[in-house]
Design a protein around this motif. Structure first.
Motif, mmCIF file in Angstrom:
data_model
loop_
_atom_site.group_PDB
_atom_site.id
_atom_site.type_symbol
_atom_site.label_atom_id
_atom_site.label_comp_id
_atom_site.label_asym_id
_atom_site.label_seq_id
_atom_site.Cartn_x
_atom_site.Cartn_y
_atom_site.Cartn_z
ATOM 1 N N ASN A 193 0.797 -1.224 0.000
ATOM 2 C CA ASN A 193 0.000 0.000 0.000
ATOM 3 C C ASN A 193 0.829 1.274 0.000
ATOM 4 N N VAL A 194 2.024 1.225 0.589
ATOM 5 C CA VAL A 194 2.807 2.439 0.790
ATOM 6 C C VAL A 194 4.262 2.219 0.399
ATOM 7 N N ALA A 195 4.842 3.239 -0.250
ATOM 8 C CA ALA A 195 6.278 3.261 -0.533
ATOM 9 C C ALA A 195 6.871 4.443 0.227
ATOM 10 N N HIS A 196 8.095 4.266 0.718
ATOM 11 C CA HIS A 196 8.728 5.294 1.539
ATOM 12 C C HIS A 196 10.230 5.250 1.322
ATOM 13 N N LYS A 197 10.837 6.422 1.193
ATOM 14 C CA LYS A 197 12.290 6.493 1.111
ATOM 15 C C LYS A 197 12.740 7.740 1.854
ATOM 16 N N THR A 198 13.849 7.601 2.564
ATOM 17 C CA THR A 198 14.426 8.718 3.310
ATOM 18 C C THR A 198 15.901 8.814 2.977
ATOM 19 N N THR A 199 16.381 10.028 2.749
ATOM 20 C CA THR A 199 17.801 10.300 2.577
ATOM 21 C C THR A 199 18.221 11.237 3.694
ATOM 22 N N ILE A 200 19.249 10.827 4.453
ATOM 23 C CA ILE A 200 19.748 11.631 5.575
ATOM 24 C C ILE A 200 21.125 12.168 5.200
ATOM 25 N N ILE A 201 21.262 13.471 5.256
ATOM 26 C CA ILE A 201 22.520 14.138 4.924
ATOM 27 C C ILE A 201 22.973 14.902 6.159
ATOM 28 N N GLU A 202 24.254 14.774 6.499
ATOM 29 C CA GLU A 202 24.836 15.561 7.586
ATOM 30 C C GLU A 202 25.780 16.588 6.994
ATOM 31 N N LYS A 203 25.603 17.844 7.366
ATOM 32 C CA LYS A 203 26.529 18.883 6.935
ATOM 33 C C LYS A 203 26.653 19.903 8.056
#
Length: 172
Positions: free
Chosen positions: A129-139
């Motif tokens: 039912n659901v698609a999810h993506k997360t990108t975590i960037i540290e700066k």
């Protein structure tokens, strides 16, 4: 007869120019620029809301984009793309770094990628039912979290918009 051919040719050229203008106007990208963050996003997506100013003095900033997709039973479901910027906490209580976040998640896929000349960590899951993506960037002293949440049937188009943002993301 020659005059009619010239008028007909002029009308055809005029119609082609109008079609070209509409195609260019509706197929390009919009630009988001606020504080130290800028990127492009597809025209079909609309900005839902913004919190904060994405500047060095912000504790937290967020912008949300959304697009409605029609389901097979003629209802609409919404896809969301969200960019968050938050300061890392300093002192005795601190937010974990992205590596610790990744190690403590049960998402099925994790990958390290390059975004805006920085190393980022991506987490993704795709369900019925659901698609999810997360990108975590540290700066510097900030975490930048870009994620999408969408119905599974809209994952391809949402992923394209998400990738457009990632490819054009600039953090000053």
């Amino acid at each position: 007869m020659e005059r009619q051919d010239m008028i007909l040719g002029a009308i055809v050229i005029l119609v082609l120019l109008v079609v070209l203008i509409f195609a260019v106007a509706f197929s390009g990208n919009n630009t988001f620029q606020n504080g130290q963050v800028s990127f492009e996003y597809p025209n079909g997506w609309s900005q839902d809301h913004i919190v904060g100013n994405f500047a060095n003095n912000s504790l937290y900033s967020e912008v949300t984009f959304k697009k409605n997709f029609q389901t097979s039973n003629q209802t609409e479901e919404t896809s969301y793309i969200i960019l968050q910027m938050q300061q890392k906490a300093a002192g005795s209580f601190s937010v974990p770094n992205s590596s610790t976040i990744v190690m403590n998640t049960s998402t099925p896929s994790t990958v390290s990628v390059g975004v805006a000349n920085l190393t980022a960590v991506q987490l993704g899951s795709f369900g019925t039912n659901v698609a999810h993506k997360t990108t975590i960037i540290e700066k510097n002293n900030f975490y930048y979290n870009l994620e999408y949440i969408c119905p599974s049937f809209a994952a391809n188009e949402t992923e394209e918009a998400y990738n457009t943002i990632l490819k054009t993301l600039k953090i000053n």
